[in-house]
Scaffold this active site. Structure first.
Site, PDB file in Angstrom:
ATOM      1  N   GLU A   1      40.514  40.433  47.458  1.00 56.72           N
ATOM      2  CA  GLU A   1      41.433  39.434  46.807  1.00 56.72           C
ATOM      3  C   GLU A   1      43.206  39.760  46.556  1.00 56.72           C
ATOM      4  OE1 GLU A   1      40.462  36.840  44.976  1.00 56.72           O
ATOM      5  OE2 GLU A   1      38.637  37.512  45.705  1.00 56.72           O
TER       6      GLU A   1
ATOM      7  N   HIS B   1      43.952  38.415  49.935  1.00 54.91           N
ATOM      8  CA  HIS B   1      44.025  36.991  50.139  1.00 54.91           C
ATOM      9  C   HIS B   1      45.611  36.585  49.353  1.00 54.91           C
ATOM     10  CE1 HIS B   1      40.219  35.482  50.134  1.00 54.91           C
ATOM     11  NE2 HIS B   1      39.734  36.298  49.821  1.00 54.91           N
TER      12      HIS B   1
END
Length: 241
Positions: free
Chosen positions: A34, A37
């Site tokens: 994450e 990202h």
């Protein structure tokens, strides 16, 4: 009534240790996925993840409890999606595809590094008994990181919305079609959850995970590496000290 003494005595402490190692490894895989990202989106001009406090190594900010449980049980899972606003990107669909690919890419890099370090530790000459347990704990952790990270990366590459692979596939579609698909993302996610729980993805994903890990082991010169990784990933269920 079961006494605390009896409960303590019959507790599967080695199974609990395996679960703890897997959980820590899963949190590392999820956090890096994450964070990648969010950081990629930020570098492409989108401050949404940064403003939401998601550019952090704190795993609590990234955990989806059910996705974490699925990683521990099924070796595939997900985290709480990082918010991304494609309107900030100079080329929205291309920026979304690159941002989506950053997560799985980080997992494959992490898995390769884990296999490489596992290989180095595995080749160490004989060590004294005092170092044996710490080294086995390290190998168990690295094996779990490799397996879970590859599983997370491959699962998220499935080209089904809202998984990362869909963002890459949809970048080739006309804008109108792309936006219509995004509108129904939550309903598709429910279907993906149900299919995952039912074990629909288990066999093909397991096959792919093993093939990728075999490739990494081969690159690291670790013969029969996949067998060692699988054994060490549940090491403390079989060995007592």
């Amino acid at each position: 009534m079961v006494s605390w003494n009896s409960l303590f005595t019959h507790m599967d402490w080695y199974g609990l240790l395996d679960l703890l190692i897997s959980a820590v490894a899963a949190l590392l895989c999820i956090t890096l996925h994450e964070l990648s990202h969010g950081f990629t989106a930020y570098r492409l001009g989108d401050p949404t993840a940064k403003n939401a406090g998601r550019l952090t190594l704190n795993p609590v900010r990234h955990i989806d409890p059910f996705g974490l449980v699925m990683m521990l049980v099924a070796k595939v899972g997900w985290a709480k999606p990082v918010p991304v606003d494609m309107r900030y990107f100079k080329h929205p669909k291309r920026g979304m595809a690159v941002t989506a690919l950053a997560g799985p890419a980080s997992n494959f890099v992490l898995a390769f590094l884990a296999v490489a370090l596992f290989s180095l530790v595995f080749r160490l000459p004989s060590v004294s008994d005092s170092f044996l347990l710490p080294l086995m704990l390290l190998q168990a952790f690295l094996a779990n990181v490799a397996i879970l990270s590859v599983g997370l990366g491959i699962f998220n590459l499935i080209p089904v919305s809202p998984l990362d692979g869909s963002k890459v596939l949809f970048s080739f579609l006309p804008d109108k079609v792309y936006m219509n698909i995004l509108r129904y993302e939550r309903y598709v996610m429910i279907a993906v959850l149900l299919l995952t729980i039912s074990g629909f993805f288990s066999r093909p994903l397991s096959w792919l995970i093993v093939r990728v890990l075999e490739g990494f082991c081969s690159l690291c010169g670790l013969s029969q590496g996949i067998e060692y990784l699988l054994a060490f990933s549940h090491l403390f269920q079989y060995f007592h000290f």
